[in-house]
Scaffold this active site. Structure first.
Site, short mmCIF file in Angstrom:
data_model
loop_
_atom_site.label_atom_id
_atom_site.label_comp_id
_atom_site.label_asym_id
_atom_site.label_seq_id
_atom_site.Cartn_x
_atom_site.Cartn_y
_atom_site.Cartn_z
N ASP A 186 -0.48 10.89 4.24
CA ASP A 186 -1.14 9.66 3.83
C ASP A 186 -1.28 8.73 5.05
O ASP A 186 -0.28 8.34 5.63
CB ASP A 186 -0.31 8.97 2.74
CG ASP A 186 -0.96 7.72 2.19
OD1 ASP A 186 -2.01 7.29 2.73
OD2 ASP A 186 -0.42 7.16 1.23
N LEU A 219 0.81 10.02 -2.02
CA LEU A 219 0.09 8.81 -1.66
C LEU A 219 0.96 7.58 -1.85
O LEU A 219 1.91 7.59 -2.64
CB LEU A 219 -1.18 8.69 -2.52
CG LEU A 219 -2.19 9.83 -2.37
CD1 LEU A 219 -3.33 9.67 -3.36
CD2 LEU A 219 -2.71 9.90 -0.94
N CYS A 220 0.60 6.53 -1.15
CA CYS A 220 1.29 5.25 -1.22
C CYS A 220 1.44 4.84 -2.69
O CYS A 220 0.47 4.96 -3.44
CB CYS A 220 0.49 4.21 -0.44
SG CYS A 220 1.23 2.58 -0.39
N PRO A 221 2.60 4.41 -3.11
CA PRO A 221 3.79 4.07 -2.35
C PRO A 221 4.85 5.18 -2.31
O PRO A 221 5.97 4.94 -1.87
CB PRO A 221 4.33 2.86 -3.11
CG PRO A 221 4.04 3.21 -4.55
CD PRO A 221 2.69 3.93 -4.50
#
Length: 77
Positions: free
Chosen positions: A40, A13-15
């Site tokens: 994502d 997932l981000c980042p």
């Protein structure tokens, strides 16, 4: 599409995908292509912005279900 390196960022997932992308791009030679596989949805926004900001060429992007594919050509020095 032909590529010289592969980054599998699935289930991250981000980042994390963009952080890993930054590391992988540093390893490539100019004009090499990196294929990125991600799950994502934020990568649809983050990866094009990454390329635009750093001058890399986002050659192609595709989506198959919940999987996103990107082909990024490293800029010339």
């Amino acid at each position: 599409m032909e590529h010289q390196a592969l980054l599998d960022a699935t289930n991250l997932l981000c980042p994390e995908p963009v952080m890993m992308l930054h590391v992988e791009m540093r390893k490539l030679l100019a004009k090499d292509v990196l294929k990125v596989i991600a799950t994502d949805p934020s990568t649809t926004r983050d990866i094009p912005k990454f390329c635009q900001f750093l001058g890399h060429n986002l050659i192609k992007r595709e989506q198959e279900g919940d999987i996103y594919y990107y082909w990024i050509e490293k800029k010339e020095a």
